[in-house]
Design a protein around this motif. Structure first.
Motif, short mmCIF file in Angstrom:
data_model
loop_
_atom_site.label_atom_id
_atom_site.label_comp_id
_atom_site.label_asym_id
_atom_site.label_seq_id
_atom_site.Cartn_x
_atom_site.Cartn_y
_atom_site.Cartn_z
N PHE A 1 -13.53 104.91 -6.67
CA PHE A 1 -14.03 103.64 -6.66
C PHE A 1 -13.50 102.45 -7.45
O PHE A 1 -13.17 101.33 -7.15
CB PHE A 1 -15.74 103.45 -7.03
N ALA A 2 -13.01 102.90 -8.69
CA ALA A 2 -12.29 101.93 -9.47
C ALA A 2 -10.90 101.55 -8.84
O ALA A 2 -10.43 100.40 -9.03
CB ALA A 2 -12.21 103.03 -11.04
N ALA A 3 -10.45 102.54 -8.28
CA ALA A 3 -9.08 102.17 -7.62
C ALA A 3 -9.26 101.09 -6.35
O ALA A 3 -8.38 100.52 -6.19
CB ALA A 3 -8.47 103.58 -7.03
N PHE A 4 -10.46 101.54 -5.55
CA PHE A 4 -10.86 100.32 -4.59
C PHE A 4 -10.98 99.08 -5.05
O PHE A 4 -10.44 98.09 -4.55
CB PHE A 4 -12.09 100.97 -3.78
N LEU A 5 -11.73 98.91 -6.26
CA LEU A 5 -11.94 97.46 -6.88
C LEU A 5 -10.72 97.01 -7.22
O LEU A 5 -10.51 95.90 -7.02
CB LEU A 5 -13.03 97.77 -7.93
N LYS A 6 -9.92 97.99 -7.79
CA LYS A 6 -8.52 97.45 -8.37
C LYS A 6 -7.86 96.99 -7.15
O LYS A 6 -6.96 95.85 -7.71
CB LYS A 6 -7.51 98.37 -9.39
N SER A 7 -7.78 97.38 -6.10
CA SER A 7 -6.80 97.11 -5.17
C SER A 7 -7.48 95.78 -4.27
O SER A 7 -6.74 94.87 -4.12
CB SER A 7 -6.90 98.03 -3.82
N PRO B 1 -7.27 104.21 -21.12
CA PRO B 1 -7.58 103.14 -20.31
C PRO B 1 -6.93 102.90 -19.00
O PRO B 1 -7.46 102.12 -18.23
CB PRO B 1 -7.81 101.99 -21.12
N GLN B 2 -5.71 103.52 -18.94
CA GLN B 2 -5.04 103.36 -17.61
C GLN B 2 -5.60 104.09 -16.57
O GLN B 2 -5.60 103.65 -15.45
CB GLN B 2 -3.39 103.77 -17.83
N ASN B 3 -6.19 105.20 -16.87
CA ASN B 3 -6.54 105.99 -15.75
C ASN B 3 -7.97 106.43 -15.93
O ASN B 3 -8.70 107.10 -14.89
CB ASN B 3 -5.89 107.37 -15.88
N PRO C 1 -5.72 92.87 -12.43
CA PRO C 1 -6.15 93.59 -13.48
C PRO C 1 -5.12 94.81 -14.04
O PRO C 1 -4.29 95.21 -13.05
CB PRO C 1 -7.21 94.49 -12.73
N ARG C 2 -4.87 94.96 -15.07
CA ARG C 2 -4.01 95.66 -15.97
C ARG C 2 -4.32 96.95 -15.93
O ARG C 2 -3.54 97.92 -15.99
CB ARG C 2 -3.89 95.22 -17.34
N ASP C 3 -5.79 97.39 -15.99
CA ASP C 3 -6.15 98.88 -16.45
C ASP C 3 -7.49 99.03 -16.10
O ASP C 3 -8.04 98.00 -15.57
CB ASP C 3 -5.79 99.04 -17.60
N MET C 4 -8.06 99.87 -16.66
CA MET C 4 -9.52 100.09 -16.18
C MET C 4 -10.22 99.34 -17.17
O MET C 4 -11.67 99.37 -17.03
CB MET C 4 -9.54 101.76 -16.33
N ILE C 5 -9.72 99.05 -18.35
CA ILE C 5 -10.45 97.91 -19.18
C ILE C 5 -11.00 96.77 -18.45
O ILE C 5 -12.26 96.37 -18.53
CB ILE C 5 -9.90 97.46 -20.40
N ASP C 6 -9.91 96.15 -17.40
CA ASP C 6 -10.55 95.07 -16.75
C ASP C 6 -11.44 95.38 -15.67
O ASP C 6 -12.30 94.65 -15.40
CB ASP C 6 -9.01 94.38 -16.10
N ILE C 7 -11.09 96.56 -15.04
CA ILE C 7 -11.91 97.15 -14.13
C ILE C 7 -13.31 97.27 -14.39
O ILE C 7 -14.25 96.85 -13.89
CB ILE C 7 -11.62 98.27 -13.16
N GLN C 8 -13.42 97.82 -15.86
CA GLN C 8 -14.85 98.25 -16.14
C GLN C 8 -15.36 97.10 -16.72
O GLN C 8 -16.62 96.74 -16.37
CB GLN C 8 -14.80 99.33 -17.47
N SER C 9 -14.70 95.79 -17.14
CA SER C 9 -15.36 94.92 -17.53
C SER C 9 -15.82 93.84 -16.26
O SER C 9 -16.90 93.30 -16.24
CB SER C 9 -14.48 93.80 -18.20
N PHE C 10 -15.06 94.04 -15.26
CA PHE C 10 -15.43 93.30 -13.88
C PHE C 10 -16.88 94.13 -13.32
O PHE C 10 -17.55 93.52 -13.04
CB PHE C 10 -14.39 93.25 -12.92
N ILE C 11 -16.83 95.24 -13.29
CA ILE C 11 -18.11 95.89 -13.20
C ILE C 11 -19.21 95.64 -13.83
O ILE C 11 -20.46 95.32 -13.38
CB ILE C 11 -17.85 97.55 -13.17
N GLN D 1 -14.29 87.59 -24.78
CA GLN D 1 -15.71 88.14 -24.50
C GLN D 1 -15.72 89.55 -24.11
O GLN D 1 -16.54 90.53 -24.39
CB GLN D 1 -16.67 87.29 -23.71
N GLU D 2 -14.85 90.14 -23.34
CA GLU D 2 -14.80 91.41 -22.70
C GLU D 2 -13.44 92.24 -23.00
O GLU D 2 -13.63 93.52 -23.06
CB GLU D 2 -14.86 91.27 -21.27
N ARG D 3 -12.41 91.83 -23.12
CA ARG D 3 -11.24 92.58 -23.32
C ARG D 3 -10.63 92.80 -24.49
O ARG D 3 -10.48 94.24 -24.90
CB ARG D 3 -9.99 92.14 -22.40
#
Length: 266
Positions: free
Chosen positions: A231-237, A192-194, A244-254, A78-80
């Protein structure tokens, strides 16, 4: 909770907190046992709703929807997966070497076709308005000679992602395209890593839910993008145990924690 309890998901945080104060007042001051019981039920429901609106509740809800987290088959489908595929396509179509050659050859129509392909490949841009507007802008001969080198600089130019976004957003503003979705879409796909894709209403809700101290402005800027990356780095932590592998996972979570409107594969 009694059957008379309203649908609290429709209430704002301010409304819930006001309602909570009224419940506490009724519990403390009323002499009617039935009213007290109803107020106590309502208080429990309010506290449960508020808990789920903040980050721990969002993580809990995410795992309830996707028990294996970022590696859950349903999440991948659905998301990744489609974002990963589009990112890989972006690396092919807008690679530094190929993109530079197309600009050198003034192959504007070829670049416009690549842009159209990438824009239509995901559901991340709003289908009835944003996609047609962005596609039309890159297909406009009067805009191409400015927009396309600006996009190349955003993806492959000098400086940090935030600095490059700042320069790109200045150009977008000149063409009435100064939106976070337009400024960050290709940057996100290319790196998408950064880099993070920013959807305004979703990021505002996510900041509120996380109680993260960042300002918001509708005009994209380097300084504010730097805050969003923080903020994305905060969520990743905070999500580290779920890997989470990258910003794709963080964006999907958001998006999942703070959805806005229909997110269909249209």
């Amino acid at each position: 909770m009694t059957s008379a309890t309203p649908d609290l998901t429709k209430y704002t945080n301010v409304q819930l907190k006001s309602l909570r104060i009224n419940c506490l007042r009724q519990i403390n001051e009323s002499k009617d046992s039935l009213k007290i019981t109803k107020a106590e039920d309502m208080l429990l429901a309010i506290d449960d709703e508020l808990t789920h609106r903040y980050l721990p509740g969002s993580i809990e809800s995410f795992l309830k929807e996707f028990p294996e987290g970022f590696y859950d088959p349903k999440y991948l489908e659905q998301e990744r997966n489609f974002k990963v595929e589009t990112s890989q396509l972006c690396h092919e179509l807008l690679s530094q070497e190929r993109f530079a050659q197309l600009i050198s050859d003034k192959a504007w129509s070829a670049i416009a076709a690549d842009i159209k392909t990438l824009v239509n490949k995901t559901n991340m841009l709003q289908a009835s308005f944003e996609r047609p507007q962005l596609i039309a802008a890159f297909a406009d001969a009067d805009k191409q000679t400015t927009l396309m080198p600006a996009l190349y600089d955003c993806l492959h130019g000098e400086g940090t992602p935030s600095a490059r976004l700042g320069r790109f957003s200045d150009v977008l503003q000149d063409f009435n395209l100064g939106k976070w979705t337009f400024a960050t879409y290709f940057l996100f796909l290319n790196d998408p890593q950064n880099c993070m894709f920013i959807k305004p209403e979703s990021i505002k809700k996510a900041l509120e839910i996380s109680q993260y101290p960042a300002e918001y402005d509708s005009t994209p800027s380097a300084a504010l993008y730097e805050q969003f990356l923080g903020f994305a780095a905060f969520l990743k932590s905070r999500l580290a145990e779920h890997k989470p592998r990258d910003m794709i996972d963080i964006q999907s979570f958001i998006w999942i924690m703070a959805p806005t409107g229909i997110h269909a594969r249209d």
